[in-house]
Design an enzyme around this catalytic site. Structure first.
Site, PDB file in Angstrom:
ATOM      1  N   GLN A 175       0.833  -1.203   0.000  1.00 43.19           N
ATOM      2  CA  GLN A 175       0.000   0.000   0.000  1.00 43.19           C
ATOM      3  C   GLN A 175       0.867   1.252   0.000  1.00 43.19           C
ATOM      4  O   GLN A 175       1.547   1.525   0.989  1.00 43.19           O
ATOM      5  CB  GLN A 175      -0.885  -0.008   1.258  1.00 43.19           C
ATOM      6  CG  GLN A 175      -1.747   1.214   1.438  1.00 43.19           C
ATOM      7  CD  GLN A 175      -2.455   1.216   2.795  1.00 43.19           C
ATOM      8  OE1 GLN A 175      -1.917   0.684   3.772  1.00 43.19           O
ATOM      9  NE2 GLN A 175      -3.622   1.794   2.863  1.00 43.19           N
ATOM     10  N   GLY A 176       0.844   2.012  -1.071  1.00 39.87           N
ATOM     11  CA  GLY A 176       1.634   3.243  -1.160  1.00 39.87           C
ATOM     12  C   GLY A 176       0.792   4.467  -0.877  1.00 39.87           C
ATOM     13  O   GLY A 176       0.393   5.187  -1.797  1.00 39.87           O
ATOM     14  N   SER A 182       4.523  -1.251   4.172  1.00 37.63           N
ATOM     15  CA  SER A 182       4.671  -2.638   4.627  1.00 37.63           C
ATOM     16  C   SER A 182       4.804  -3.568   3.427  1.00 37.63           C
ATOM     17  O   SER A 182       4.086  -3.409   2.427  1.00 37.63           O
ATOM     18  CB  SER A 182       3.446  -3.074   5.437  1.00 37.63           C
ATOM     19  OG  SER A 182       3.256  -2.206   6.529  1.00 37.63           O
ATOM     20  N   GLU A 184      -9.391  -1.740   5.102  1.00 36.76           N
ATOM     21  CA  GLU A 184      -8.207  -1.892   5.962  1.00 36.76           C
ATOM     22  C   GLU A 184      -8.593  -1.820   7.437  1.00 36.76           C
ATOM     23  O   GLU A 184      -8.128  -2.597   8.258  1.00 36.76           O
ATOM     24  CB  GLU A 184      -7.181  -0.797   5.642  1.00 36.76           C
ATOM     25  CG  GLU A 184      -5.942  -0.897   6.526  1.00 36.76           C
ATOM     26  CD  GLU A 184      -4.867   0.125   6.168  1.00 36.76           C
ATOM     27  OE1 GLU A 184      -5.193   1.165   5.579  1.00 36.76           O
ATOM     28  OE2 GLU A 184      -3.697  -0.132   6.504  1.00 36.76           O
TER      29      GLU A 184
END
Ligand SMILES: Cc1cc2nc3c(=O)[nH]c(=O)nc-3n(C[C@H](O)[C@H](O)[C@H](O)COP(=O)(O)OP(=O)(O)OC[C@H]3O[C@@H](n4cnc5c(N)ncnc54)[C@H](O)[C@@H]3O)c2cc1C
Length: 396
Positions: free
Chosen positions: A130-131, A165, A248
Site C-alpha cells: 500500500q503506497g 509494509s 483496511e
C-alpha cells in the site's frame, strides 16, 4: 441483531475445522505468525499455504464467483477467519490483496482490471503493498506530494512513500499520486496500480522496533505507469482511497486475534506464580482480566451487530472505525497486561531460552503498538467518529 449461528453455519464451522486439522502445514509455519520479516523460502511456503486454502474454497468467500469467490455472506468468511486463528494457521501472505485492494477493485475497477488482477491476488501470484503514507503525509494523507504527470498513455511518477509494509517483497503497489497540484488537496489525487519491478523504483527497508524489516521507504524516479492502471477517474482517487481504508480498518480491527490473545493471557496468568499462588487468583489481577474480558465480549457483540447489518444490507455506518480504534487498542492492552504479569521475564525476547511463553508477549506488545498507529492512528479514528458519527465540531 442476530446472536446465533444457524445449523448450516455450525456445520460449515465443523467442516472448516476438520479441513484445518487435516491440512495445516506440519513444519515451520505453524503457530500464530506475526513475523513481518520473511525470507524467500518462508515466502514460498506461505504462498503455497494460501493456494491450498484457495483450492479448498476457503478464501475470499464473499467475493463474486466470477472473480474466484463463493458469493457467500460475510458470516462464512468470519467463521473461516475464527477457525484459522483457533487452529494457529499461518497468516495469509496475500492479506493486503485479499482484504484491501481486491474488494476495492471489485467496486471501483474496470472489467479488464478485475480480470487481470483478482485471480492473481487469490492465487498468491501477486503480493500487494500500500503506497499511501509519505514523509509529511500520514494522518493528513491528502497532503501527499508524489507527483504523476500524464504523458500520452503513461503516467510519469516521481516522489517518495514511507512505512510501506511488505514493499521489499511485493509485486504490485496500490498507490496514491497527485495528478493535479492546483486543485484543492482532496481533489487532484489519483489511485494507480504500480508494478514494483518497473525501472526507477528503489525500495529501502526500515527496521522496526521488533528488529524486523516490516516496512520500507519507496522512491520513484521517473517511473512510467500505463494509464490503464488508473482505478476510478483521474483526479478522483480520494473516494477510491477511502474505500480501501474502510476495508483496511475492518481487517486491522478483526476480533479473532483479540479472543486468541485473551485466552493466551488467561493461560499465562494461570501458570505464573505471584506471592505463592497463581496470578489468576490474585484479586487485583483478576479485576484486570475481568475488565479485559468484558471489553473483548463487547467487541464480539459489536462484530455480530456488523455481520447482521451486512447480511440485511444495512449501512455499516462507522463500524469500521470503531473496530480499528477499539480492536487495536484492546490487543495492545492485552499484551501490556501480559508484560506486567511476566515481570522481569518481559524483557526476554523470542529467541531467549528462558523466555516465558516462548517470548510471544514482548514481540506481540511491540507489534500491536504498530497496529494502533498503522491504518490511521487512534486519534484520527476518534476524530472521525466524533465528527461523522457524533456530529461534533471539526478538529482544527
Ligand atoms: C506498523 C505500521 C505499518 C504501516 N504500513 C503502512 C503501509 O503499508 N502503507 C502506508 O501507506 N502507510 C503505512 N503505515 C503508515 C501509517 O498509516 C501512518 O504511520 C499513520 O497514518 C500516521 O501517520 P504518521 O506516522 O505520519 O504520523 P503523524 O500524522 O505525523 O502523527 C503524529 C502524531 O500526531 C497525531 N495527530 C496527527 N494529526 C492529528 C489530528 N488532526 N488530531 C489529533 N492527533 C493528530 C497522531 O495521532 C500521532 O500521534 C504504517 C504504519 C505502521 C506503524
Amino acid at each position: 441483531m442476530d446472536l446465533n449461528f444457524t445449523s448450516e453455519e455450525a456445520a460449515f464451522r465443523r467442516q472448516v475445522r476438520a479441513w484445518l486439522d487435516d491440512n495445516l502445514p506440519t513444519s515451520g509455519l505453524r503457530g500464530f505468525d506475526r513475523n513481518a520479516d520473511r525470507d524467500q523460502s518462508t515466502l514460498n511456503r506461505l504462498k503455497a499455504w494460501q493456494r491450498r486454502v484457495q483450492e479448498a474454497g476457503y478464501l475470499a468467500l464473499a467475493w463474486p464467483k466470477e472473480y474466484g469467490g463463493q458469493a457467500m455472506d460475510p458470516v462464512r468468511q468470519s467463521i473461516v477467519n475464527e477457525e484459522m486463528v483457533r487452529a494457529k494457521a499461518p497468516a495469509l501472505i496475500g492479506g493486503m490483496g485479499i482484504a484491501m485492494v481486491g474488494p476495492t477493485l471489485i467496486s471501483w475497477g474496470d472489467d479488464e482490471q478485475k480480470t487481470r488482477y483478482l485471480p492473481k491476488i487469490l492465487a498468491a501470484e501477486e503480493i500487494w503493498c500500500q503506497g499511501y503514507s509519505e514523509p509529511g503525509a500520514g494522518s493528513d494523507l491528502a497532503s501527499l506530494r508524489t507527483r504523476a504527470i500524464l504523458e500520452g498513455d503513461e503516467f510519469v511518477v516521481n516522489g517518495q512513500k514511507v512505512w510501506t509494509s511488505n514493499a521489499h517483497f511485493a509485486d504490485m503497489m496500490f498507490c496514491l499520486v497527485r495528478t493535479d497540484p492546483d486543485a484543492p488537496k482532496h481533489r487532484g489525487i489519483s489511485y494507480v496500480l504500480i508494478d514494483m519491478k518497473t525501472p526507477g523504483i528503489t525500495v529501502k527497508p526500515l527496521v522496526q522496533m521488533t528488529g524486523e524489516r516490516g516496512f520500507n521507504e519507496v522512491f520513484f524516479d521517473n517511473v512510467r505507469v500505463p494509464r490503464q492502471n488508473l482505478v476510478g477517474k483521474l483526479n478522483e482517487g480520494w473516494m477510491v482511497a477511502n474505500a480501501t481504508l474502510f476495508h483496511e480498518r475492518n481487517m486491522l480491527g478483526s476480533t479473532t486475534t483479540t479472543r486468541m490473545l485473551l485466552n493466551r493471557l488467561k493461560a499465562l496468568a494461570a501458570s505464573t506464580m505471584r506471592g505463592g499462588r497463581p496470578l489468576a487468583q490474585d484479586p487485583v489481577f483478576r479485576q484486570r482480566l475481568a475488565d479485559l474480558e468484558i471489553r473483548v465480549e463487547a467487541m464480539n457483540y459489536h462484530m455480530l451487530r456488523q455481520l447482521t447489518d451486512s447480511i440485511r444490507g444495512r449501512n455499516p455506518g462507522l463500524g469500521a472505525w470503531v473496530n480499528k480504534l477499539v480492536g487495536t487498542e484492546l490487543n495492545h492492552d492485552l499484551a501490556t497486561a501480559a508484560m506486567e504479569a511476566m515481570g522481569d521475564y518481559a524483557t526476554l525476547a523470542r529467541d531467549d531460552r528462558h523466555a516465558l511463553d516462548r517470548g510471544f508477549w514482548p514481540y506481540e506488545w511491540m507489534f500491536s503498538l504498530g497496529l494502533v498507529i498503522g491504518g490511521g492512528t487512534s486519534h484520527i479514528q476518534k476524530n472521525i467518529i466524533a465528527e461523522r458519527g457524533l456530529k461534533l465540531p471539526k478538529s482544527r
